[in-house]
Motif scaffolding. Structure first.
Motif, PDB file in Angstrom:
ATOM      1  N   MET A 256       0.841  -1.168   0.000  1.00 47.12           N
ATOM      2  CA  MET A 256       0.000   0.000   0.000  1.00 47.12           C
ATOM      3  C   MET A 256       0.893   1.240   0.000  1.00 47.12           C
ATOM      4  O   MET A 256       1.840   1.326   0.758  1.00 47.12           O
ATOM      5  CB  MET A 256      -0.910  -0.031   1.234  1.00 47.12           C
ATOM      6  CG  MET A 256      -2.051   0.921   1.138  1.00 47.12           C
ATOM      7  SD  MET A 256      -3.278   0.680   2.438  1.00 47.12           S
ATOM      8  CE  MET A 256      -4.260  -0.617   1.724  1.00 47.12           C
ATOM      9  N   GLU A 257       0.561   2.193  -0.863  1.00 50.95           N
ATOM     10  CA  GLU A 257       1.340   3.419  -0.962  1.00 50.95           C
ATOM     11  C   GLU A 257       0.505   4.605  -0.491  1.00 50.95           C
ATOM     12  O   GLU A 257      -0.712   4.631  -0.650  1.00 50.95           O
ATOM     13  CB  GLU A 257       1.788   3.653  -2.408  1.00 50.95           C
ATOM     14  CG  GLU A 257       2.759   2.605  -2.925  1.00 50.95           C
ATOM     15  CD  GLU A 257       3.177   2.907  -4.343  1.00 50.95           C
ATOM     16  OE1 GLU A 257       4.157   3.643  -4.498  1.00 50.95           O
ATOM     17  OE2 GLU A 257       2.500   2.417  -5.271  1.00 50.95           O
ATOM     18  N   ARG A 258       1.192   5.590   0.055  1.00 53.01           N
ATOM     19  CA  ARG A 258       0.533   6.788   0.577  1.00 53.01           C
ATOM     20  C   ARG A 258       0.595   7.881  -0.488  1.00 53.01           C
ATOM     21  O   ARG A 258       1.652   8.144  -1.057  1.00 53.01           O
ATOM     22  CB  ARG A 258       1.251   7.215   1.849  1.00 53.01           C
ATOM     23  CG  ARG A 258       0.603   8.341   2.572  1.00 53.01           C
ATOM     24  CD  ARG A 258       1.376   8.626   3.860  1.00 53.01           C
ATOM     25  NE  ARG A 258       0.626   9.541   4.654  1.00 53.01           N
ATOM     26  CZ  ARG A 258       0.249   9.336   5.894  1.00 53.01           C
ATOM     27  NH1 ARG A 258       0.603   8.247   6.514  1.00 53.01           N
ATOM     28  NH2 ARG A 258      -0.461  10.221   6.531  1.00 53.01           N
ATOM     29  N   PHE A 259      -0.540   8.541  -0.702  1.00 51.45           N
ATOM     30  CA  PHE A 259      -0.626   9.603  -1.697  1.00 51.45           C
ATOM     31  C   PHE A 259      -1.250  10.848  -1.083  1.00 51.45           C
ATOM     32  O   PHE A 259      -2.207  10.758  -0.303  1.00 51.45           O
ATOM     33  CB  PHE A 259      -1.480   9.166  -2.895  1.00 51.45           C
ATOM     34  CG  PHE A 259      -0.788   8.209  -3.803  1.00 51.45           C
ATOM     35  CD1 PHE A 259      -0.180   8.655  -4.972  1.00 51.45           C
ATOM     36  CD2 PHE A 259      -0.732   6.861  -3.501  1.00 51.45           C
ATOM     37  CE1 PHE A 259       0.462   7.772  -5.813  1.00 51.45           C
ATOM     38  CE2 PHE A 259      -0.105   5.973  -4.337  1.00 51.45           C
ATOM     39  CZ  PHE A 259       0.512   6.428  -5.504  1.00 51.45           C
ATOM     40  N   ALA A 260      -0.722  11.988  -1.466  1.00 54.65           N
ATOM     41  CA  ALA A 260      -1.329  13.263  -1.112  1.00 54.65           C
ATOM     42  C   ALA A 260      -2.283  13.638  -2.230  1.00 54.65           C
ATOM     43  O   ALA A 260      -1.927  13.538  -3.417  1.00 54.65           O
ATOM     44  CB  ALA A 260      -0.260  14.339  -0.974  1.00 54.65           C
ATOM     45  N   ILE A 261      -3.466  14.054  -1.877  1.00 54.51           N
ATOM     46  CA  ILE A 261      -4.416  14.577  -2.855  1.00 54.51           C
ATOM     47  C   ILE A 261      -4.254  16.090  -2.806  1.00 54.51           C
ATOM     48  O   ILE A 261      -4.472  16.723  -1.767  1.00 54.51           O
ATOM     49  CB  ILE A 261      -5.867  14.156  -2.545  1.00 54.51           C
ATOM     50  CG1 ILE A 261      -5.957  12.637  -2.358  1.00 54.51           C
ATOM     51  CG2 ILE A 261      -6.806  14.666  -3.629  1.00 54.51           C
ATOM     52  CD1 ILE A 261      -5.467  11.807  -3.528  1.00 54.51           C
TER      53      ILE A 261
ATOM     54  N   PRO B 278      -7.311  12.956 -12.361  1.00 55.08           N
ATOM     55  CA  PRO B 278      -7.580  13.079 -10.934  1.00 55.08           C
ATOM     56  C   PRO B 278      -7.878  11.713 -10.325  1.00 55.08           C
ATOM     57  O   PRO B 278      -8.365  10.814 -10.991  1.00 55.08           O
ATOM     58  CB  PRO B 278      -8.787  13.993 -10.863  1.00 55.08           C
ATOM     59  CG  PRO B 278      -9.482  13.817 -12.169  1.00 55.08           C
ATOM     60  CD  PRO B 278      -8.414  13.509 -13.173  1.00 55.08           C
ATOM     61  N   PRO B 279      -7.576  11.583  -9.022  1.00 56.50           N
ATOM     62  CA  PRO B 279      -7.817  10.307  -8.358  1.00 56.50           C
ATOM     63  C   PRO B 279      -9.312  10.015  -8.250  1.00 56.50           C
ATOM     64  O   PRO B 279     -10.129  10.929  -8.347  1.00 56.50           O
ATOM     65  CB  PRO B 279      -7.178  10.509  -6.981  1.00 56.50           C
ATOM     66  CG  PRO B 279      -6.996  11.968  -6.820  1.00 56.50           C
ATOM     67  CD  PRO B 279      -6.967  12.582  -8.165  1.00 56.50           C
ATOM     68  N   PRO B 280      -9.666   8.762  -8.028  1.00 63.26           N
ATOM     69  CA  PRO B 280     -11.085   8.396  -7.910  1.00 63.26           C
ATOM     70  C   PRO B 280     -11.785   9.228  -6.836  1.00 63.26           C
ATOM     71  O   PRO B 280     -11.267   9.417  -5.742  1.00 63.26           O
ATOM     72  CB  PRO B 280     -11.043   6.926  -7.510  1.00 63.26           C
ATOM     73  CG  PRO B 280      -9.696   6.435  -7.911  1.00 63.26           C
ATOM     74  CD  PRO B 280      -8.783   7.616  -7.841  1.00 63.26           C
ATOM     75  N   GLY B 281     -12.954   9.742  -7.191  1.00 65.31           N
ATOM     76  CA  GLY B 281     -13.739  10.523  -6.246  1.00 65.31           C
ATOM     77  C   GLY B 281     -13.410  12.007  -6.256  1.00 65.31           C
ATOM     78  O   GLY B 281     -14.010  12.778  -5.521  1.00 65.31           O
TER      79      GLY B 281
ATOM     80  N   ILE C  59      -4.777  16.315  -8.043  1.00 63.80           N
ATOM     81  CA  ILE C  59      -3.836  15.278  -8.456  1.00 63.80           C
ATOM     82  C   ILE C  59      -3.430  14.457  -7.236  1.00 63.80           C
ATOM     83  O   ILE C  59      -3.557  14.913  -6.096  1.00 63.80           O
ATOM     84  CB  ILE C  59      -2.579  15.867  -9.134  1.00 63.80           C
ATOM     85  CG1 ILE C  59      -1.818  16.818  -8.186  1.00 63.80           C
ATOM     86  CG2 ILE C  59      -2.935  16.551 -10.451  1.00 63.80           C
ATOM     87  CD1 ILE C  59      -0.466  17.275  -8.702  1.00 63.80           C
ATOM     88  N   ALA C  60      -2.952  13.255  -7.519  1.00 64.30           N
ATOM     89  CA  ALA C  60      -2.437  12.387  -6.460  1.00 64.30           C
ATOM     90  C   ALA C  60      -0.921  12.335  -6.624  1.00 64.30           C
ATOM     91  O   ALA C  60      -0.412  12.078  -7.710  1.00 64.30           O
ATOM     92  CB  ALA C  60      -3.035  10.996  -6.568  1.00 64.30           C
ATOM     93  N   VAL C  61      -0.203  12.632  -5.529  1.00 67.79           N
ATOM     94  CA  VAL C  61       1.255  12.614  -5.554  1.00 67.79           C
ATOM     95  C   VAL C  61       1.723  11.650  -4.485  1.00 67.79           C
ATOM     96  O   VAL C  61       1.391  11.802  -3.304  1.00 67.79           O
ATOM     97  CB  VAL C  61       1.836  14.025  -5.305  1.00 67.79           C
ATOM     98  CG1 VAL C  61       3.347  13.999  -5.355  1.00 67.79           C
ATOM     99  CG2 VAL C  61       1.266  15.030  -6.299  1.00 67.79           C
ATOM    100  N   GLN C  62       2.515  10.645  -4.882  1.00 69.33           N
ATOM    101  CA  GLN C  62       2.972   9.620  -3.951  1.00 69.33           C
ATOM    102  C   GLN C  62       4.084  10.160  -3.058  1.00 69.33           C
ATOM    103  O   GLN C  62       5.010  10.824  -3.506  1.00 69.33           O
ATOM    104  CB  GLN C  62       3.474   8.398  -4.736  1.00 69.33           C
ATOM    105  CG  GLN C  62       3.606   7.135  -3.906  1.00 69.33           C
ATOM    106  CD  GLN C  62       4.885   7.045  -3.085  1.00 69.33           C
ATOM    107  OE1 GLN C  62       5.933   7.528  -3.485  1.00 69.33           O
ATOM    108  NE2 GLN C  62       4.793   6.420  -1.935  1.00 69.33           N
ATOM    109  N   HIS C  63       3.936   9.906  -1.761  1.00 71.88           N
ATOM    110  CA  HIS C  63       4.963  10.262  -0.778  1.00 71.88           C
ATOM    111  C   HIS C  63       4.655   9.481   0.491  1.00 71.88           C
ATOM    112  O   HIS C  63       3.551   9.564   1.013  1.00 71.88           O
ATOM    113  CB  HIS C  63       4.957  11.762  -0.502  1.00 71.88           C
ATOM    114  CG  HIS C  63       6.175  12.245   0.210  1.00 71.88           C
ATOM    115  ND1 HIS C  63       6.401  12.007   1.547  1.00 71.88           N
ATOM    116  CD2 HIS C  63       7.240  12.945  -0.239  1.00 71.88           C
ATOM    117  CE1 HIS C  63       7.550  12.553   1.890  1.00 71.88           C
ATOM    118  NE2 HIS C  63       8.088  13.115   0.832  1.00 71.88           N
TER     119      HIS C  63
END
Length: 138
Positions: free
Chosen positions: A1-6, A27-30, A36-40
């Protein structure tokens, strides 16, 4: 599982942090366009986005508390012209304040008695800080 900032791209602020099993679309679901979703892996909701990367908030460290002797604070108050006002305030204060003023071996910058006195005299936090900084040099 990865963490993303919306991220809201109009404000460049993180509006949510979500864990996804697989990377989301943009854009991410919903979410609507403009997000945007940025992984961190360590991102938090108080982060921002500079257009290319996520930026952690600036954490302000607590100010170092200055501790001075009664002599030092009295000399500093004389120099800045508030000693008579402070001593008049102390005369009118409850006995616990008078005892603290008279018998303390040290005075702390954030001591409630000191802060209450400065507030009563209409002084600001910056003025209190400057007084203690001066006292520490004497």
């Amino acid at each position: 599982m990865e963490r993303f900032a919306i991220v809201d791209t109009t404000t460049n602020k993180v509006v949510n942090v979500i864990n996804y099993d697989t990377p989301p679309s943009n854009p991410p679901p919903g979410f609507e366009p403009g997000f945007i979703a940025v992984q961190h892996n360590t991102v938090g909701p108080d982060w921002t986005y500079d257009g290319t990367q996520l930026v952690a908030p600036v954490v302000e460290l607590p100010r170092f508390q200055i501790v001075v002797t009664p002599r030092q604070i009295r000399l500093a108050m004389t120099q800045v012209g508030v000693r008579e006002q402070v001593e008049e305030y102390v005369k009118q204060a409850p006995i616990a304040v008078r005892d603290s003023w008279e018998y303390s071996t040290q005075l702390k910058q954030n001591d409630p008695m000191v802060v209450a006195c400065m507030v009563a005299l209409g002084k600001t936090q910056a003025e209190l800080d400057a007084l203690f900084e001066l006292a520490a040099t004497l």
